[in-house]
Design an enzyme around this catalytic site. Structure first.
Site, short mmCIF file in Angstrom:
data_model
loop_
_atom_site.label_atom_id
_atom_site.label_comp_id
_atom_site.label_asym_id
_atom_site.label_seq_id
_atom_site.Cartn_x
_atom_site.Cartn_y
_atom_site.Cartn_z
N MET A 222 0.85 -1.21 0.00
CA MET A 222 0.00 0.00 0.00
C MET A 222 0.88 1.25 0.00
SD MET A 222 -2.56 -1.34 2.99
CE MET A 222 -1.25 -1.41 4.19
N ASP A 223 1.22 1.69 -1.18
CA ASP A 223 2.14 2.82 -1.29
C ASP A 223 1.41 4.09 -1.68
OD1 ASP A 223 4.79 3.01 -0.80
OD2 ASP A 223 5.35 1.74 -2.50
N GLY A 224 1.87 5.21 -1.17
CA GLY A 224 1.36 6.49 -1.68
C GLY A 224 0.54 7.30 -0.69
#
Ligand SMILES: *[C@@H]1O[C@H](CO)[C@@H](O)[C@H](O)[C@H]1NC(C)=O
Length: 305
Positions: free
Chosen positions: A81-83
């Site tokens: 879960m990036d960003g």
């Protein structure tokens, strides 16, 4: 001895310097501390009111339109879960609000997956490398995880979701540790839906840990060289908590196209799906797109056909 006196004087002069330096540091971090407290306060107003039921389930008609087939669904979907931070920056919000939006997104993501018949969802929530981040952000992430776990227990029971937390849990706060144990204990009866949170997880740590455990067993005469095979290693990895330890699909958001020390052994034959969408924006349509892409691929598990 004048040099001794000089040295003592010099040290005495340092005292106010340290005091002032500390004070300045404290004042500089004050805005962050205040923001952190604000986040804690805002965690209390829960998201029930904002919940849009339609975005948490995929209807029959919707599923038909995508052409997805239920029998070809992955059994285990992993997600990096990036960003969250970038999302918050772009929206002019605080980093902590980005993480909060990310946590909410994970809940929706997991519910959607379970609704589609996917058995295991694993999420890379906090990597070992994240300890290098600013202390207040780490504290905020930890408190967010704890809050989410505690406040979602009712939902987990209602939806019959088992939760496991994997990683090097030695460094996480004691109270979070207790919460994790309680959650795992309370939900271990559920067999059909499994949410795995990787906290302070690293793929190399997982493999090292497995090696050590096998060596120890060998030293105690419980394992011989000829017993060591893939199945034995798999049984020692932290993913031994699920029936489907190897993800069929890995999704990574926010444009990064790396594994970043997430599952290493387990990803050997996993289909990878990268998207530029930031995690808090990764919605139902994005998930369906990833699944369509997955179902279009021909999975060969390393065999040529
Ligand atoms: C699962 O793996 C962990 C980590 O190596 C190990 O401590 C545990 O004993 C394993 N569980 C089983 C049932 O083998």
């Amino acid at each position: 001895m004048p040099s001794l006196i000089r040295s003592i004087l010099f040290r005495l002069l340092l005292i106010p310097y340290f005091f002032i330096a500390n004070l300045v540091c404290f004042l500089l971090s004050l805005p962050k501390i205040l923001r952190f407290n604000k986040l804690k306060a805002s965690q209390d107003d829960d998201d029930n009111g904002e919940r849009d039921e339609g975005s948490y389930v995929v209807g029959k008609e919707e599923l038909r339109q995508t052409g997805l087939q239920r029998e070809l669904m992955p059994r285990h979907v992993a997600v990096i879960m990036d960003g969250n931070r970038r999302w918050a920056e772009r929206a002019g919000l605080m980093t902590s609000q980005g993480h909060k939006a990310g946590a909410k997104r994970l809940k929706q993501f997991a519910e959607l997956c379970f609704g589609l018949g996917i058995h295991t969802v694993s999420a890379f929530a906090f990597s070992t490398e994240n300890w290098g981040r600013n202390k207040i952000e780490v504290k905020c992430i930890m408190s967010l995880i704890q809050y989410q776990l505690k406040s979602k227990l009712k939902d987990l029971h209602r939806e019959e979701i088992r939760v496991s937390v994997i990683g090097n849990l030695a460094k996480i706060p004691e109270s979070l540790h207790r919460t994790i144990q309680e959650m795992e204990e309370a939900t271990k009866i559920y067999k059909n839906r499994h949410l795995i949170l990787a906290i302070d997880y690293s793929g190399r740590f997982d493999m090292l840990h497995a090696c050590k455990s096998i060596v120890k067993k060998a030293e105690n005469g419980l394992v011989r060289e000829e017993d060591v095979d893939e199945a034995l290693i798999e049984r020692e990895l932290l993913t031994n908590c699920t029936e489907f330890p190897n993800p069929d699909l890995l999704i990574r958001t926010s444009g990064e196209e790396r594994i970043s020390n997430f599952f290493l052994w387990q990803l050997a034959y996993t289909e990878l799906f990268f998207t530029p969408v930031l995690w808090p924006d990764f919605d139902k349509d994005n998930l369906l797109e990833a699944l369509v892409s997955y179902q279009r691929r021909e999975r060969r598990f390393g065999c040529r056909v």
